[in-house]
Write a protein that holds these residues in place. Structure first.
Motif, mmCIF file in Angstrom:
data_model
loop_
_atom_site.group_PDB
_atom_site.id
_atom_site.type_symbol
_atom_site.label_atom_id
_atom_site.label_comp_id
_atom_site.label_asym_id
_atom_site.label_seq_id
_atom_site.Cartn_x
_atom_site.Cartn_y
_atom_site.Cartn_z
ATOM 1 N N ASP A 156 -8.811 -1.133 -5.498
ATOM 2 C CA ASP A 156 -9.192 -2.295 -6.298
ATOM 3 C C ASP A 156 -9.497 -3.430 -5.329
ATOM 4 O OD1 ASP A 156 -8.512 -3.272 -9.518
ATOM 5 O OD2 ASP A 156 -8.820 -4.829 -8.026
ATOM 6 N N VAL A 157 -10.426 -4.290 -5.694
ATOM 7 C CA VAL A 157 -10.759 -5.414 -4.813
ATOM 8 C C VAL A 157 -9.638 -6.447 -4.783
ATOM 9 C CG1 VAL A 157 -13.261 -5.164 -5.025
ATOM 10 C CG2 VAL A 157 -12.019 -6.577 -6.687
ATOM 11 N N ILE A 158 -8.737 -6.396 -5.769
ATOM 12 C CA ILE A 158 -7.584 -7.302 -5.800
ATOM 13 C C ILE A 158 -6.393 -6.579 -5.186
ATOM 14 C CG2 ILE A 158 -6.025 -8.652 -7.265
ATOM 15 C CD1 ILE A 158 -8.339 -8.854 -9.289
ATOM 16 N N LYS A 159 -5.949 -7.043 -4.030
ATOM 17 C CA LYS A 159 -4.903 -6.344 -3.271
ATOM 18 C C LYS A 159 -3.606 -6.227 -4.061
ATOM 19 C CE LYS A 159 -2.438 -6.418 1.158
ATOM 20 N NZ LYS A 159 -1.095 -6.320 0.551
ATOM 21 N N GLU A 160 -3.267 -7.255 -4.838
ATOM 22 C CA GLU A 160 -2.020 -7.238 -5.606
ATOM 23 C C GLU A 160 -1.999 -6.073 -6.596
ATOM 24 O OE1 GLU A 160 -3.907 -9.851 -5.107
ATOM 25 O OE2 GLU A 160 -2.650 -11.250 -3.959
ATOM 26 N N ASN A 161 -3.164 -5.764 -7.165
ATOM 27 C CA ASN A 161 -3.236 -4.639 -8.103
ATOM 28 C C ASN A 161 -2.944 -3.314 -7.403
ATOM 29 O OD1 ASN A 161 -3.936 -6.448 -10.086
ATOM 30 N ND2 ASN A 161 -6.084 -5.849 -10.197
ATOM 31 N N VAL A 162 -3.455 -3.185 -6.178
ATOM 32 C CA VAL A 162 -3.197 -1.969 -5.394
ATOM 33 C C VAL A 162 -1.714 -1.880 -5.037
ATOM 34 C CG1 VAL A 162 -3.687 -0.748 -3.240
ATOM 35 C CG2 VAL A 162 -5.531 -1.924 -4.473
ATOM 36 N N ASP A 163 -1.129 -3.002 -4.625
ATOM 37 C CA ASP A 163 0.279 -3.008 -4.204
ATOM 38 C C ASP A 163 1.200 -2.544 -5.336
ATOM 39 O OD1 ASP A 163 -0.466 -3.909 -1.717
ATOM 40 O OD2 ASP A 163 -0.034 -6.023 -2.136
ATOM 41 N N LYS A 164 0.875 -2.938 -6.570
ATOM 42 C CA LYS A 164 1.703 -2.518 -7.706
ATOM 43 C C LYS A 164 1.700 -1.005 -7.859
ATOM 44 C CE LYS A 164 0.839 -6.735 -10.391
ATOM 45 N NZ LYS A 164 0.120 -7.300 -11.576
ATOM 46 N N LEU A 165 0.557 -0.386 -7.616
ATOM 47 C CA LEU A 165 0.457 1.072 -7.740
ATOM 48 C C LEU A 165 1.080 1.793 -6.553
ATOM 49 C CD1 LEU A 165 -0.785 2.720 -10.092
ATOM 50 C CD2 LEU A 165 -1.418 0.323 -10.128
ATOM 51 N N LEU A 166 1.017 1.170 -5.372
ATOM 52 C CA LEU A 166 1.671 1.769 -4.210
ATOM 53 C C LEU A 166 3.177 1.862 -4.436
ATOM 54 C CD1 LEU A 166 -0.206 0.062 -1.232
ATOM 55 C CD2 LEU A 166 -0.462 2.411 -2.068
ATOM 56 N N GLU A 167 3.730 0.847 -5.079
ATOM 57 C CA GLU A 167 5.158 0.851 -5.390
ATOM 58 C C GLU A 167 5.513 1.997 -6.333
ATOM 59 O OE1 GLU A 167 5.930 -2.989 -6.998
ATOM 60 O OE2 GLU A 167 5.532 -4.055 -5.116
ATOM 61 N N ALA A 168 4.546 2.398 -7.166
ATOM 62 C CA ALA A 168 4.787 3.490 -8.122
ATOM 63 C C ALA A 168 4.629 4.859 -7.477
ATOM 64 C CB ALA A 168 3.835 3.358 -9.306
ATOM 65 N N GLY A 169 4.016 4.913 -6.278
ATOM 66 C CA GLY A 169 3.919 6.189 -5.581
ATOM 67 C C GLY A 169 2.513 6.691 -5.313
ATOM 68 N N THR A 170 1.497 5.873 -5.569
ATOM 69 C CA THR A 170 0.130 6.309 -5.273
ATOM 70 C C THR A 170 -0.185 6.090 -3.795
ATOM 71 O OG1 THR A 170 -0.876 4.146 -5.694
ATOM 72 C CG2 THR A 170 -0.596 5.608 -7.598
ATOM 73 N N LYS A 171 -1.332 6.624 -3.374
ATOM 74 C CA LYS A 171 -1.901 6.309 -2.068
ATOM 75 C C LYS A 171 -3.032 5.307 -2.289
ATOM 76 C CE LYS A 171 -2.852 9.548 0.802
ATOM 77 N NZ LYS A 171 -3.494 10.769 1.374
ATOM 78 N N ALA A 172 -3.456 4.634 -1.228
ATOM 79 C CA ALA A 172 -4.534 3.654 -1.355
ATOM 80 C C ALA A 172 -5.691 4.014 -0.440
ATOM 81 C CB ALA A 172 -4.032 2.251 -1.019
ATOM 82 N N GLY A 173 -6.911 3.829 -0.952
ATOM 83 C CA GLY A 173 -8.103 3.946 -0.133
ATOM 84 C C GLY A 173 -8.567 2.568 0.289
ATOM 85 N N VAL A 174 -9.336 2.481 1.364
ATOM 86 C CA VAL A 174 -9.778 1.177 1.857
ATOM 87 C C VAL A 174 -11.076 0.724 1.193
ATOM 88 C CG1 VAL A 174 -8.614 1.447 4.072
ATOM 89 C CG2 VAL A 174 -10.989 2.237 3.807
ATOM 90 N N SER A 175 -11.713 1.632 0.444
ATOM 91 C CA SER A 175 -12.957 1.309 -0.238
ATOM 92 C C SER A 175 -13.214 2.377 -1.300
ATOM 93 C CB SER A 175 -14.130 1.274 0.742
ATOM 94 O OG SER A 175 -14.369 2.574 1.271
ATOM 95 N N SER A 176 -14.195 2.124 -2.146
ATOM 96 C CA SER A 176 -14.596 3.136 -3.133
ATOM 97 C C SER A 176 -15.121 4.383 -2.419
ATOM 98 C CB SER A 176 -15.672 2.565 -4.056
ATOM 99 O OG SER A 176 -15.182 1.454 -4.773
ATOM 100 N N LYS A 177 -15.871 4.174 -1.348
ATOM 101 C CA LYS A 177 -16.389 5.292 -0.552
ATOM 102 C C LYS A 177 -15.248 6.144 -0.008
ATOM 103 C CE LYS A 177 -18.913 6.285 3.742
ATOM 104 N NZ LYS A 177 -19.618 5.682 4.902
ATOM 105 N N ALA A 178 -14.217 5.487 0.513
ATOM 106 C CA ALA A 178 -13.084 6.203 1.103
ATOM 107 C C ALA A 178 -12.345 7.029 0.052
ATOM 108 C CB ALA A 178 -12.131 5.225 1.770
ATOM 109 N N VAL A 179 -12.201 6.488 -1.150
ATOM 110 C CA VAL A 179 -11.552 7.238 -2.229
ATOM 111 C C VAL A 179 -12.361 8.492 -2.552
ATOM 112 C CG1 VAL A 179 -10.877 7.187 -4.661
ATOM 113 C CG2 VAL A 179 -10.411 5.204 -3.209
ATOM 114 N N ALA A 180 -13.689 8.337 -2.616
ATOM 115 C CA ALA A 180 -14.563 9.467 -2.942
ATOM 116 C C ALA A 180 -14.535 10.536 -1.856
ATOM 117 C CB ALA A 180 -15.991 8.977 -3.153
#
Length: 294
Positions: free
Chosen positions: A30-54
Motif C-alpha cells: 500500500d502507498v500508505i506505510k501505516e496500512n502496511v505496518d498494521k498487516l505486518l503485525e498480523a503476520g503478512t509479508k510486505a512488498g516494496v512495490s506493486s511490481k515486487a508483489v507480482a
C-alpha cells in the motif's frame, strides 16, 4: 499458496487478514506505510512495490478507490504487469467503471495475464467477518480457479458474465443502496416531524415489505447519530458517478440516481464526505432543522 494483496484500507485490511487466517501466505503493498505496518503485525509479508508483489505471487488481489488508482497499480510504472509472469491471475475487487475493467482486461490479456473484476458489497462489517457478496466478470474458467479464495472473503461469489459484468452488477447494487438509504431517511424524517418515535416506526415496519438489509443496518446508525464510516459518502459519490456515466454510454436513464447524487454532493460540500453513507439522513436533517434520533 502466496497471494498478493494491494490496497489495505477500510476494506482491504480485514480481507487480507481473512486470507491470512485461512492459511494463505499473504504479501501486501500500500502507498500508505501505516496500512502496511498494521498487516505486518498480523503476520503478512510486505512488498516494496506493486511490481515486487507480482514478482512473488501468482495471484494478485487489488482493492483500491477508483479506476485511475487501479490503472496505475496494474498498468503503471512499477505496476503489477511489469512484474507478473505469464499465467498470473489478477482479481480486482475495487469498484470501478465497467469500461475501465474491460481496458484493464485487454492490457492483461496482451501480456498473458488473466484478470477478473470482482467488486464486493457489504461494507466494513462484512469484510471483517468474511461474508461479503462478490460479483464477478471475466473468463468463467478463471472464476472457477479462484472461487475458493473468493469464498474466504465472501458469503457468496456469483459469476455475472464477461469482463466488466462484475462492476456493472456492483453499480446496480450501489444505485439500489443509495436510493434505499435516501428513502429510509425521507420516511423517518416524516415520522419524526409528525411526532412518532423513529424506533417504534422501525420496529413496526422492518418485518414487512418495506423491510430491507439496508434499513436494518442504517436506521440504528441514523437514530444514534453514528456516522462512523463503514462506506464513505465520497466513495458512494464515486460509484454513482460511474453509474451515471455508464448509463449515458448505454442509454439507461437514471433520474432517481441523479437526485440522490445531488444530495451526496451537498453533503460533500458541507464537509461530510468522510461520513458513512447513512449520513444521507443528514441532508434531510439540514433542510428541516430536525434530527432523526431515538
Amino acid at each position: 499458496m502466496k497471494v498478493g494483496f494491494i490496497g489495505l484500507g477500510i476494506m482491504g485490511n480485514p480481507m487480507a487478514k481473512n486470507l491470512l487466517s485461512a492459511g494463505y501466505e499473504v504479501v501486501v503493498y500500500d502507498v500508505i506505510k501505516e496500512n502496511v505496518d498494521k498487516l505486518l503485525e498480523a503476520g503478512t509479508k510486505a512488498g516494496v512495490s506493486s511490481k515486487a508483489v507480482a514478482e512473488e505471487c501468482k495471484i494478485i488481489i487489488t482493492m483500491l478507490p477508483n479506476s485511475p488508482h487501479v490503472k496505475t497499480v496494474i498498468m503503471g510504472e512499477e505496476g503489477v504487469l511489469e512484474g507478473a509472469k505469464e499465467g498470473t491471475i489478477i482479481i480486482d475487487m475495487s469498484s470501478i467503471a465497467p469500461l475501465a475493467s474491460q481496458e484493464l482486461y485487454k492490457a492483461c490479456t496482451e501480456k498473458g495475464v488473466k484478470m477478473i473484476d470482482a467488486p464486493v458489497s457489504g461494507g466494513e462489517p462484512k469484510a471483517i467477518d468474511g461474508t461479503l457478496s462478490i460479483m464477478v466478470g471475466g473468463d468463467k474458467e478463471v472464476f472457477d480457479e479462484v472461487y475458493d479464495i473468493l469464498m474466504v472473503m465472501g458469503a457468496s461469489a456469483v459469476y455475472c458474465g464477461e469482463s466488466g459484468a462484475g462492476n456493472t452488477t456492483k453499480l446496480a447494487n450501489q444505485v439500489i443502496v443509495a436510493l434505499n438509504i435516501a428513502a429510509v431517511s425521507e420516511a423517518f424524517m416524516l415520522s419524526t416531524k409528525a411526532g412518532v418515535d423513529p424506533i417504534k416506526v422501525f420496529d413496526a415496519i422492518k418485518g414487512g415489505l418495506a423491510g430491507s438489509t439496508v434499513m436494518n443496518a442504517k436506521v440504528p446508525m441514523i437514530t444514534e447519530g453514528n456516522f462512523k464510516p463503514g462506506f464513505k459518502i465520497d466513495l458512494h459519490i464515486k460509484d454513482l458517478n460511474n453509474a451515471l456515466e455508464t448509463g449515458h454510454e448505454v442509454g439507461a436513464h437514471l433520474p432517481l440516481t441523479a437526485s440522490v447524487m445531488e444530495m451526496l454532493q451537498v453533503l460533500h460540500a458541507d464537509g461530510y464526505g468522510q461520513n458513512d453513507h447513512s449520513g444521507i439522513a443528514q441532508y434531510y436533517e439540514k433542510i428541516t432543522g430536525t434530527t432523526i434520533r431515538k
